[in-house]
Scaffold this active site. Structure first.
Site, PDB file in Angstrom:
ATOM      1  CB  VAL A 143      22.689  29.142  40.498  1.00 15.39           C
ATOM      2  CG1 VAL A 143      21.298  28.965  39.904  1.00 15.39           C
ATOM      3  CG2 VAL A 143      22.717  28.753  41.958  1.00 15.39           C
ATOM      4  CB  SER A 144      27.458  31.194  38.816  1.00 19.54           C
ATOM      5  OG  SER A 144      27.345  30.592  37.555  1.00 19.54           O
ATOM      6  CB  SER A 145      26.834  33.495  43.030  1.00 19.62           C
ATOM      7  OG  SER A 145      25.632  34.096  42.619  1.00 19.62           O
TER       8      SER A 145
END
Length: 79
Positions: A9-11
């Site tokens: 996931v990106s964050s």
């Protein structure tokens, strides 16, 4: 033949549970997971570990293809 899973996931506030569930449903033998920006393939140590874990005949399973785009897995083909 082993199935090696990778999810990202990106964050930090995003959740990996859905991707992990999909990888488990595919029967992967190991899951490498990380939270890292999608803007660059640099600084993705878990992706590198997942690719390095692949042996001859093994399969890299990615729950969501956009999680691994821009990655050149071919450079690891001769491991």
């Amino acid at each position: 033949m082993r199935k090696v899973g990778y999810c990202r996931v990106s964050s930090a506030h995003q959740n990996l549970d859905r991707q992990i569930g999909a990888l488990r449903a595919e029967g992967v033998d190991a899951i490498f997971r990380e939270k890292a920006s999608g803007k660059s393939v640099k600084n993705r140590p878990e992706l590198e570990r997942a690719i390095d874990a692949l042996g001859t005949g093994d399969i890299l399973v990615v729950a969501e293809w956009d999680r691994a785009t821009q990655v050149d897995v071919r450079r690891h083909r001769d491991h």
